[in-house]
Design a protein around this motif. Structure first.
Motif, PDB file in Angstrom:
ATOM      1  N   ARG A 185      54.587  55.231 -13.022  1.00 33.64           N
ATOM      2  CA  ARG A 185      55.731  54.888 -12.182  1.00 33.64           C
ATOM      3  C   ARG A 185      55.334  54.903 -10.713  1.00 33.64           C
ATOM      4  O   ARG A 185      54.595  55.788 -10.273  1.00 33.64           O
TER       5      ARG A 185
ATOM      6  N   ALA B   6      56.875  45.303 -10.476  1.00 34.82           N
ATOM      7  CA  ALA B   6      57.761  45.501 -11.622  1.00 34.82           C
ATOM      8  C   ALA B   6      57.724  44.298 -12.559  1.00 34.82           C
ATOM      9  O   ALA B   6      57.618  44.454 -13.784  1.00 34.82           O
TER      10      ALA B   6
ATOM     11  N   ALA C 140      55.761  45.372 -16.167  1.00 33.40           N
ATOM     12  CA  ALA C 140      56.729  46.069 -17.020  1.00 33.40           C
ATOM     13  C   ALA C 140      56.256  46.114 -18.471  1.00 33.40           C
ATOM     14  O   ALA C 140      56.428  47.123 -19.165  1.00 33.40           O
TER      15      ALA C 140
ATOM     16  N   LEU D 172      56.178  50.965 -14.240  1.00 37.16           N
ATOM     17  CA  LEU D 172      57.489  50.737 -13.644  1.00 37.16           C
ATOM     18  C   LEU D 172      57.430  50.933 -12.132  1.00 37.16           C
ATOM     19  O   LEU D 172      56.630  51.726 -11.630  1.00 37.16           O
TER      20      LEU D 172
ATOM     21  N   THR E 260      63.415  49.116 -13.951  1.00 37.04           N
ATOM     22  CA  THR E 260      62.249  48.755 -13.149  1.00 37.04           C
ATOM     23  C   THR E 260      62.533  47.519 -12.293  1.00 37.04           C
ATOM     24  O   THR E 260      63.203  46.578 -12.727  1.00 37.04           O
ATOM     25  N   GLY E 261      62.062  47.556 -11.070  1.00 38.35           N
ATOM     26  CA  GLY E 261      62.318  46.492 -10.115  1.00 38.35           C
ATOM     27  C   GLY E 261      63.559  46.700  -9.277  1.00 38.35           C
ATOM     28  O   GLY E 261      63.834  45.929  -8.354  1.00 38.35           O
TER      29      GLY E 261
END
Length: 230
Positions: A116, A151, A155, A160, A217-218
């Motif tokens: 992450r 992201a 992914a 992430l 994510t993003g």
């Protein structure tokens, strides 16, 4: 689950609050500050990554890019001086963060581990900033775009990326800026009636680093007292 976490800009303010919030969960943390190396030097980010990886027994699970500078750069400055200030801010706020993100992604790809990234950007990425802070706004907008790109690209590898965009936060850097531009007027522009506290931003970062669902994510998260909504 205990995670190995690398945080930049962790000596004070938001970074120190993030480190404290994560320490309470017994994660292993490397909290870097300017005393560990000048991110204005392109050779420093790879060294800091390698050193941190070694200290964490070859595994980093989370990268939090918080280090940054907020230095006035009036457009009326000498051209060479203006450009040097622009380049310094972009190097520290964006390019160094990008270098660390790249190394993190490569690390997770090579090891097959999930990872992450949490990038601390700014309200300025969307709203812009003062006439003397073009470079700061540009660097934070770049950080947001970079986060979204990471992201989208990774992914599927369980890598992430999240961005957090604070407005004014109760740190030394914000105090100086508010004083220079009339604190009461700036507070009047915040519907909440106060600036954010470092612990509030830290809680968002902690959650993104450890608990936010992968489908987020993003995502770019705002924390500005409704002074800028989008």
């Amino acid at each position: 689950m205990q995670r190995n976490i690398l945080i930049t800009g962790a000596s004070r303010g938001i970074g120190a609050a993030i480190a404290e919030a994560l320490a309470h969960q017994n994660h292993r943390i490397i909290a870097l500050s300017s005393s560990d190396g000048d991110l204005g030097d392109p050779d420093v980010p790879p060294r800091l990554w390698a050193d941190s990886l070694d200290r964490l027994d070859g595994r980093i699970d989370v990268l939090i890019n918080n280090a940054g500078v907020f230095e006035a750069n009036p457009i009326g400055s000498d051209g060479a001086e203006w450009l040097a200030s622009w380049n310094r801010t972009l190097q520290i706020n964006l390019t160094a963060a990008a270098a660390l993100c790249r190394l993190a992604v490569l690390h997770w790809q090579e090891t097959g581990l999930p990872g992450r990234i949490v990038n601390i950007a700014s309200r300025a990425a969307y709203r812009g900033d003062s006439p003397a802070h073009w470079h700061y706004a540009a660097s934070k907008a770049g950080m947001v775009a970079m986060t979204k790109t990471i992201a989208r690209a990774h992914a599927k590898e369980d890598i992430l990326a999240f961005a957090i965009c604070p407005g004014f936060t109760m740190t030394g850097m914000a105090d100086e800026y508010m004083a220079s531009r009339g604190g009461d007027k700036l507070l009047a522009d915040i519907p909440l009636g106060r600036v954010a506290m470092p612990g509030e931003v830290a809680e968002m970062a902690r959650w993104c680093a450890t608990d936010a669902p992968p489908s987020m994510t993003g995502t770019v998260l705002d924390i500005n007292g409704a002074s800028y909504v989008r």
